[in-house]
Design a protein around this motif. Structure first.
Motif, PDB file in Angstrom:
ATOM      1  N   TRP A 175       0.062   3.085 -16.984  1.00  0.00           N
ATOM      2  CA  TRP A 175      -1.649   2.459 -16.265  1.00  0.00           C
ATOM      3  C   TRP A 175      -2.298   3.707 -15.052  1.00  0.00           C
ATOM      4  O   TRP A 175      -3.272   3.110 -14.770  1.00  0.00           O
ATOM      5  N   LEU A 176      -1.120   4.013 -14.368  1.00  0.00           N
ATOM      6  CA  LEU A 176      -2.075   4.839 -12.805  1.00  0.00           C
ATOM      7  C   LEU A 176      -2.823   5.136 -13.158  1.00  0.00           C
ATOM      8  O   LEU A 176      -3.913   5.369 -11.903  1.00  0.00           O
ATOM      9  N   ASP A 177      -3.197   6.409 -14.458  1.00  0.00           N
ATOM     10  CA  ASP A 177      -4.065   7.323 -14.279  1.00  0.00           C
ATOM     11  C   ASP A 177      -5.482   6.349 -14.414  1.00  0.00           C
ATOM     12  O   ASP A 177      -6.580   6.577 -14.215  1.00  0.00           O
ATOM     13  N   ARG A 178      -4.979   5.128 -15.199  1.00  0.00           N
ATOM     14  CA  ARG A 178      -6.782   4.670 -15.955  1.00  0.00           C
ATOM     15  C   ARG A 178      -6.355   3.946 -14.925  1.00  0.00           C
ATOM     16  O   ARG A 178      -7.890   3.339 -14.600  1.00  0.00           O
ATOM     17  N   LEU A 179      -5.938   3.508 -13.958  1.00  0.00           N
ATOM     18  CA  LEU A 179      -6.595   2.516 -12.629  1.00  0.00           C
ATOM     19  C   LEU A 179      -7.259   3.147 -11.632  1.00  0.00           C
ATOM     20  O   LEU A 179      -7.610   3.139 -10.957  1.00  0.00           O
ATOM     21  N   THR A 180      -6.987   4.802 -11.349  1.00  0.00           N
ATOM     22  CA  THR A 180      -7.141   5.778 -10.357  1.00  0.00           C
ATOM     23  C   THR A 180      -8.866   6.456 -11.183  1.00  0.00           C
ATOM     24  O   THR A 180      -8.914   7.703 -10.302  1.00  0.00           O
ATOM     25  N   ALA A 181      -8.518   5.839 -12.742  1.00  0.00           N
ATOM     26  CA  ALA A 181      -9.797   6.976 -12.792  1.00  0.00           C
ATOM     27  C   ALA A 181     -11.116   7.205 -12.448  1.00  0.00           C
ATOM     28  O   ALA A 181     -12.449   8.529 -12.339  1.00  0.00           O
ATOM     29  N   SER A 182     -11.778   6.221 -11.597  1.00  0.00           N
ATOM     30  CA  SER A 182     -12.310   6.197 -11.332  1.00  0.00           C
ATOM     31  C   SER A 182     -12.768   6.773  -9.778  1.00  0.00           C
ATOM     32  O   SER A 182     -13.824   6.906  -8.320  1.00  0.00           O
ATOM     33  N   GLY A 183     -11.465   7.392  -9.238  1.00  0.00           N
ATOM     34  CA  GLY A 183     -11.249   7.744  -7.702  1.00  0.00           C
ATOM     35  C   GLY A 183     -11.174   6.518  -6.369  1.00  0.00           C
ATOM     36  O   GLY A 183     -12.378   6.519  -5.699  1.00  0.00           O
ATOM     37  N   ALA A 243       0.420  -1.282   0.701  1.00  0.00           N
ATOM     38  CA  ALA A 243       0.139   0.271  -0.500  1.00  0.00           C
ATOM     39  C   ALA A 243       1.350   1.119  -0.222  1.00  0.00           C
ATOM     40  O   ALA A 243       0.724   2.224  -1.011  1.00  0.00           O
ATOM     41  N   SER A 244       1.966   1.749   0.687  1.00  0.00           N
ATOM     42  CA  SER A 244       2.704   2.645   0.941  1.00  0.00           C
ATOM     43  C   SER A 244       3.572   2.948  -0.544  1.00  0.00           C
ATOM     44  O   SER A 244       3.564   3.357  -1.435  1.00  0.00           O
ATOM     45  N   GLY A 245       3.909   1.599  -1.655  1.00  0.00           N
ATOM     46  CA  GLY A 245       4.167   1.704  -2.705  1.00  0.00           C
ATOM     47  C   GLY A 245       3.330   2.618  -4.237  1.00  0.00           C
ATOM     48  O   GLY A 245       4.224   3.420  -4.772  1.00  0.00           O
ATOM     49  N   TYR A 246       2.120   2.483  -3.089  1.00  0.00           N
ATOM     50  CA  TYR A 246       0.861   2.354  -4.639  1.00  0.00           C
ATOM     51  C   TYR A 246       1.030   4.073  -3.683  1.00  0.00           C
ATOM     52  O   TYR A 246       0.560   4.825  -4.786  1.00  0.00           O
ATOM     53  N   GLY A 247       1.062   4.915  -2.359  1.00  0.00           N
ATOM     54  CA  GLY A 247       0.838   5.711  -1.681  1.00  0.00           C
ATOM     55  C   GLY A 247       1.831   6.712  -3.009  1.00  0.00           C
ATOM     56  O   GLY A 247       1.860   7.917  -2.696  1.00  0.00           O
ATOM     57  N   SER A 248       3.564   6.105  -2.557  1.00  0.00           N
ATOM     58  CA  SER A 248       4.488   6.802  -3.298  1.00  0.00           C
ATOM     59  C   SER A 248       4.520   7.400  -4.664  1.00  0.00           C
ATOM     60  O   SER A 248       4.348   8.120  -5.093  1.00  0.00           O
ATOM     61  N   ALA A 249       3.344   6.574  -5.138  1.00  0.00           N
ATOM     62  CA  ALA A 249       3.698   6.527  -6.349  1.00  0.00           C
ATOM     63  C   ALA A 249       2.291   7.793  -6.984  1.00  0.00           C
ATOM     64  O   ALA A 249       2.465   8.549  -8.166  1.00  0.00           O
ATOM     65  N   LEU A 250       1.202   8.003  -6.112  1.00  0.00           N
ATOM     66  CA  LEU A 250       0.427   9.078  -6.193  1.00  0.00           C
ATOM     67  C   LEU A 250       1.110   9.979  -6.063  1.00  0.00           C
ATOM     68  O   LEU A 250       1.025  11.115  -6.945  1.00  0.00           O
ATOM     69  N   LEU A 251       1.543   9.826  -4.772  1.00  0.00           N
ATOM     70  CA  LEU A 251       2.453  11.070  -4.361  1.00  0.00           C
ATOM     71  C   LEU A 251       3.270  12.185  -5.681  1.00  0.00           C
ATOM     72  O   LEU A 251       3.538  13.052  -5.912  1.00  0.00           O
ATOM     73  N   ALA A 252       4.265  11.178  -6.423  1.00  0.00           N
ATOM     74  CA  ALA A 252       4.831  11.012  -7.598  1.00  0.00           C
ATOM     75  C   ALA A 252       4.933  11.767  -8.427  1.00  0.00           C
ATOM     76  O   ALA A 252       4.872  12.635  -8.875  1.00  0.00           O
ATOM     77  N   ARG A 253       2.817  11.477  -8.223  1.00  0.00           N
ATOM     78  CA  ARG A 253       1.700  11.999 -10.138  1.00  0.00           C
ATOM     79  C   ARG A 253       1.675  13.495  -9.842  1.00  0.00           C
ATOM     80  O   ARG A 253       1.923  14.203 -10.806  1.00  0.00           O
TER      81      ARG A 253
END
Length: 244
Positions: A214-222, A186-196
């Motif tokens: 692909w991260l933007d597509r995965l998170t498109a639905s919030g 989960a922390s790795g995912y959170g780090s990627a969001l912070l990088a964006r």
């Protein structure tokens, strides 16, 4: 009853299918790391979907390397009030032996798999071959994003493997992402969001290491929650804070 009435909110239940020891050279640190093996049972009015099926058997070399401790898939399903014969769809995030180990117990159930992943698995030296092609297997090969049921869709998330995929489940209370091993933690995912965020605010340049396309597509639905294959922790969005 395993299925939901049509007026019920979809549910997602985590299944604990054992654990293994990831060697230090794979864990990215000086010590090996013990990791859980998790699957997820998605209940919808349309039926039951199982995301990953646990640790497979039949490879002494893999057992010696990873020292797996297995919990039978049938026992985990029974604890959730489900028999193996009630599962309608299997989606494996990828076909390594710690994610598709229970597939042969579900012969006849469609297994939704990216074509690139199936090709890699069949090329040899990738997984335990008997977990990929077995009597009664029904692969449904995908080439990209696909809808399993209304509000349940597969999103390709390559990186860990060529055909890795995640699952996005949307309900009245928001969206849940089953990320599989798209991120280890989960922390790795959170780090990627912070990088964006840092790139968008001009703090750092793009592209950034660890920020997959692909991260933007995965998170498109919030998503309100993101769950992982080898981490008990879930990622949830932080509460908004007032500027200091």
């Amino acid at each position: 009853m395993a299925r939901l009435p049509s007026d019920r909110t979809p549910s997602i239940r985590r299944l604990d299918l054992g654990y293994f020891v990831r060697p230090a050279e794979e864990a990215g640190g000086p010590e090996p790391r013990v990791e859980p093996v998790l699957a997820y049972l998605v209940r919808r009015p349309e039926g039951l979907l199982l995301f990953d099926t646990g640790l497979g058997e039949g490879d002494p070399e893999a057992d010696a390397r990873y020292r797996p401790v297995r919990r039978p898939l049938t026992a985990a399903l029974a604890a959730a009030g489900v028999a193996a014969g009630e599962v309608d769809v299997v989606v494996n995030c990828h076909l390594h032996f710690d994610h598709c180990g229970g597939n042969p117990l579900l012969a006849g159930v469609p297994v939704w798999t990216q074509a690139a992943e199936l090709a890699a698995a069949r090329a040899g030296g990738y997984t335990i071959d008997a977990l990929v092609d077995f009597p009664g297997v029904r692969h449904r090969e995908l080439d990209g994003e696909a809808e399993v049921w209304p509000s349940v869709r597969v999103v390709p998330t390559p990186g860990h493997t060529p055909g890795h995929q995640s699952l996005v489940v949307t309900g009245p209370d928001g969206c849940t992402v089953l990320a599989g091993q798209a991120f280890d933690t989960a922390s790795g995912y959170g780090s990627a969001l912070l990088a964006r965020r840092a790139a968008g605010e001009g703090v750092v340049g793009a592209p950034l290491p660890g920020y997959p396309a692909w991260l933007d597509r995965l998170t498109a639905s919030g998503p309100r929650r993101v769950l992982f294959a080898h981490d008990h922790s879930a990622w949830e969005p932080a509460e908004p804070t007032e500027p200091e």
